[in-house]
Structure formats: structure tokens, C-alpha cells
Design a protein around this motif. Sequence first.
Motif, PDB file in Angstrom:
ATOM      1  N   LEU A   7       0.959  -1.066  -0.240  1.00 58.67           N
ATOM      2  CA  LEU A   7      -0.017  -0.113  -0.003  1.00 58.67           C
ATOM      3  C   LEU A   7       0.967   1.385  -0.031  1.00 58.67           C
ATOM      4  N   SER A   8       0.445   2.204  -0.625  1.00 58.80           N
ATOM      5  CA  SER A   8       0.963   3.638  -0.720  1.00 58.80           C
ATOM      6  C   SER A   8      -0.151   4.395  -1.375  1.00 58.80           C
ATOM      7  N   LEU A   9       0.138   5.830  -0.964  1.00 59.80           N
ATOM      8  CA  LEU A   9      -0.645   6.991  -1.437  1.00 59.80           C
ATOM      9  C   LEU A   9       0.661   8.068  -1.931  1.00 59.80           C
ATOM     10  N   GLY A  58      -1.332  -1.752  -3.848  1.00 59.48           N
ATOM     11  CA  GLY A  58      -1.934  -2.572  -2.555  1.00 59.48           C
ATOM     12  C   GLY A  58      -3.710  -2.262  -2.324  1.00 59.48           C
ATOM     13  N   VAL A  59      -3.751  -1.997  -1.157  1.00 63.98           N
ATOM     14  CA  VAL A  59      -5.260  -1.712  -0.680  1.00 63.98           C
ATOM     15  C   VAL A  59      -5.236  -0.502   0.041  1.00 63.98           C
ATOM     16  N   THR A  67     -13.378  -0.167  -0.453  1.00 61.44           N
ATOM     17  CA  THR A  67     -12.328  -0.517  -0.576  1.00 61.44           C
ATOM     18  C   THR A  67     -11.547  -0.354  -1.945  1.00 61.44           C
ATOM     19  N   ILE A  68     -10.416  -0.046  -2.129  1.00 66.51           N
ATOM     20  CA  ILE A  68      -9.636   0.227  -3.337  1.00 66.51           C
ATOM     21  C   ILE A  68      -8.453  -0.785  -3.351  1.00 66.51           C
ATOM     22  N   LEU A  69      -8.581  -1.563  -4.424  1.00 67.22           N
ATOM     23  CA  LEU A  69      -7.484  -2.632  -4.745  1.00 67.22           C
ATOM     24  C   LEU A  69      -6.796  -2.080  -6.100  1.00 67.22           C
ATOM     25  N   ASP A  70      -5.462  -1.944  -5.944  1.00 66.60           N
ATOM     26  CA  ASP A  70      -4.350  -1.369  -6.817  1.00 66.60           C
ATOM     27  C   ASP A  70      -3.464  -2.606  -6.926  1.00 66.60           C
ATOM     28  N   GLY A  96      -6.506 -10.545  -1.676  1.00 67.13           N
ATOM     29  CA  GLY A  96      -5.766  -9.969  -0.665  1.00 67.13           C
ATOM     30  C   GLY A  96      -6.376  -8.864   0.120  1.00 67.13           C
ATOM     31  N   VAL A  97      -7.558  -8.631  -0.122  1.00 66.81           N
ATOM     32  CA  VAL A  97      -8.214  -7.787   0.560  1.00 66.81           C
ATOM     33  C   VAL A  97      -9.033  -8.356   1.624  1.00 66.81           C
TER      34      VAL A  97
END
Length: 352
Positions: A7-9, A58-59, A67-70, A96-97
Amino acid sequence: MLTVRSLSLLLAFGLLSAVEAAPQSRNRGGKARTGGKKGQQQQQATTAFEQAQQIPQGVSTATDGSTILDTTAMVNGLPLRFKVSAPADQFTADSGVDGATQDAGAAGDLGLNVLLHGDGGQSFFDFPNQAVQNNVAGAVILAPDPNLFWGGGSGLDRTDGVAHAQAVSDLITQVMPQVLAFNSSRVSFTGVSGGSLLLSGFFMPAHMATFGDADAGQESQVLLNCGGLEPQVAVSDANAAALAATRVHFQSTQQELALLQPAIPAAIQAYEQIVAGAGLDADAIGALQTVDNSPNGGHCEFDEKDFVSGVQLMADSFSAVVQGGDGNLAGTNVNVLNPVVGNEDLQFSGAS
């Protein structure tokens, strides 16, 4: 193979510079010549695509709590990074969520609105359609191009359009069901600038039969923002029939890019002719296909303020514009549902 990273933003930290999503040209070295907003230009040692890969996947959590899955999948030899946003329990157990409950390939109730960003990828990272709207989940796909151009090439010449359109179709039909339960008979599309060029120039004429076959109980809508091309590939009878059942809206502004001012009306006329050839009369065409360029803004500035906020406004208005709503842009009294019949020749007040 489907791969998920952490995960990252980190876009906000500058790992990928936000460039304008207008159709761009390349310089002699093959890099995108963007200029940046207000003339600012950042020299880059890597391509835009390579910079995007530095941003972990990631999530995360969407603006509406979904929920966002990337994640990334290899499709036809192309690395397609995509995001999908939905309630956690609609993801598959292998995604993976946390809280995912669905089996791979399971049918769901949610429709899907798939967005293709403009040149440079701004709307991929913004993900303006991430909130579930009218029981439709959001998805966005990153162009597999060094400059993040959907269809590759530059300007209106999208040299990889055929391959990119096929990859988008295959991602939705073959890969996305492995991570999310959604209703495959309710898949719609949003284009932004260069993404609209790919949709109208290559995807719609070649693949709408996969998503808009009314005889198979499918329904689809297409929102083409700040861009449009006449079909660049042959339109089969099956795709023409699907287009005759597909809701399409063309949205531009008064100060659209000079490059697009002739291209968008040409696309409008071409799609009107396709469905007329499929047997629709003027009234039916006007109900099916609509157009507007009333906002007094520049390229994609539908709120008359800014590119990013303008694109967000159209994403928030998706249901109102193409899913049977009142046609008013979200939070305004601006109605954009003008039939294409009689309004093909858009008039612009200037150019951005």
C-alpha cells in the motif's frame, strides 16, 4: 500473473509528476512534450510509466468508505495496472483484501464503470470514479505506454490503439472477475481526453458487442469527456448493433483544445451515422446519443475552474448524465442532455 504490491499513496510526495491530460506530442527523443501547467516543465530521467511503477500498489480506502485494490496484471504481453473500488465483501478471497468473501469468477450485483485516463495518467492516480454510484463500482486502468498515452503514438495518431483496446477488453472479461464479483452485463466506460480517443477510435467500434449486446441482456453506457475520434477500425455488424443500444454522451467545453475542436464533431457525426445505419430514426438517436459543450472552461474544465475538479464533476455526474438521471451536472442546474441530432456542429468560443 496477477501481482499485488504494498500500500501507498505516494503520488502526493512527487514520485510521479502530474502532467496535463491533453493529447500530447513527442519530441525527437521519444519523450512526451507536455510543457506542464503554466509553462512549467520538469526534466525526467525516466519515463512516466517507469515513474508510476515506483508508486507501490495495494489496498486503501475510497472516499465513500469502499475498498480500493491497486494491482497489476499481464494481459497480451502488456502490463496493465488497474484499480477497482467496491465494498470489501465483493472482492474475491484470493485478492488480498481483508473482508473479501467472493469466489473467483462469481457473479455480483454491482455494475462497473471503467475509466481510461488522459495523456500522462492524472486521472488514474486521482481515481475520480472511486465512489460506488447507483450500484456501480469504479475501476481505472493505467495505459501501458512509456508516456502513459492510451493508444500510444501522439496527438490524434494513436498507433497502438488496436492492441490497447484489446487489452482493456481482455482485462475486464478475464482478469477483473478474478478479483471482484460484479455484474458483467452492466459494464460501462468513461474516457478522459486521450482515454476518450482510445474508446471512440478503437474500443467502441471493435468491442462494444462484448459489453453492450442487448439481445444477451447487456447494457452499457459511455461517457466521452474532452475527446473523441471517428472509428479508426472497421465496425462489424455486431458492434454496430451493440452501439445502437449503447447510451453515449459527448462532453466538451467552450474553450476546447484546437486539436480536438474538429475531431469531436467528426466523432459525433460518425457515431450518429453508425446507429442510423443500424436502423434507428432521429428521435431514437437523439435519446441514445447526447452532446454538450456549454461549460465556459478550457480542456476538461467542466466546472469552469480546473482540469482535476472538472473531471471529478463529470465522474460525480455519471449516473445523472448517462444512466437515466435528470442530466444536470452534480450540484448545479447545468443540463447537458442535448440530442446529437441537429447539434453535431459544435461551436467553440476559443481554444485552450
